[in-house]
Write an enzyme that holds these catalytic residues in place. Structure first.
Site: not given
Length: 246
Positions: A30, A1-3
């Site tokens: 995130r 999960m990344c932003g």
């Protein structure tokens, strides 16, 4: 999960860096491994600040003062592929063709196959173990096929179709094409989130934002927004015309 996020401001004389910084703070949950911002103005020069750590530590006041331009993208990294090396902080950048920077959230399940394709077919050097760098270089190689001084929206959409055909996995991306605009797209299964929103200005023009979560859009008064659909792409050029492809 990344932003991931991207913003294009209608006023080309304005500076987007502060809104990108605020947006990164809203997406900090995130990804806490690394943070990065790339901005660009009408003349096409890219300005970058990224590194390991929390957004508040990476984006110091001195470094933020060097981020110029009315459009840009950001990234908060939670590593699921590659390592935690500073070299793998995003957004990634390639200078050819046209100057492209990209932020990616997801995982590519055919990364080994793509890596071999980059080496054997299109001869592009991949410098890290990150599948995000693979995705950026694949998009760049698809765009380079047109061998034109300047590309248009149809060229970009065609290049993205080539990406969709070759990549297997989950991905949501925002990209910045130097001097042109920002691009957002999701994989055909829509596994990773990405939204697009608009904000009406007093003079009747519109600002646009792409973001992983609606909380960022709401916080920045982007009242009209929706999910980018699975397999859909959006181009937001600096002239503020919104293009969509499904």
């Amino acid at each position: 999960m990344c932003g991931i996020l991207g913003i294009v401001l209608a006023d080309q004389a304005s500076n987007v860096a502060s809104e990108l910084y605020d947006g990164c703070l809203f997406l900090q949950h995130r990804g806490q491994d690394a943070a990065g911002i790339v901005t660009c103005g009408s003349r096409g020069r890219l300005y970058q600040c990224k590194g390991n750590g929390m957004a508040r530590d990476v984006f110091t006041q001195t470094k933020m003062s060097g981020l110029m331009g009315n459009m840009g993208i950001g990234h908060l990294r939670y590593p699921t592929a590659g390592s935690s090396a500073t070299s793998e902080a995003q957004p990634f950048y390639v200078n050819a063709p046209y100057g492209i920077s990209m932020s990616h959230n997801g995982n590519l399940v055919n990364a080994a196959e793509l890596s071999a394709y980059m080496d054997e077919k299109v001869h592009r050097h991949i410098n890290t173990d990150s599948d995000s760098e693979l995705l950026l270089n694949l998009f760049a190689s698809e765009l380079a096929v047109y061998d034109k001084k300047r590309v248009n929206n149809d060229d970009i959409f065609s290049a993205l179709k080539g990406v969709f055909e070759k990549v297997r996995g989950a991905y949501a991306c925002v990209a910045l094409l130097a001097g042109y605009g920002i691009i957002g797209f999701r994989d055909p299964n829509g596994i990773r989130p990405l939204l697009v929103g608009e904000r009406l200005r007093e003079d009747g023009t519109k600002d646009f934002m792409l973001a992983s979560e609606s909380v960022v859009l709401k916080a920045h008064n982007f009242k009209v927004y929706r999910d980018i659909l699975p397999g859909e792409a959006v181009i937001i050029p600096k002239d503020q015309i919104l293009f969509l492809m499904v």
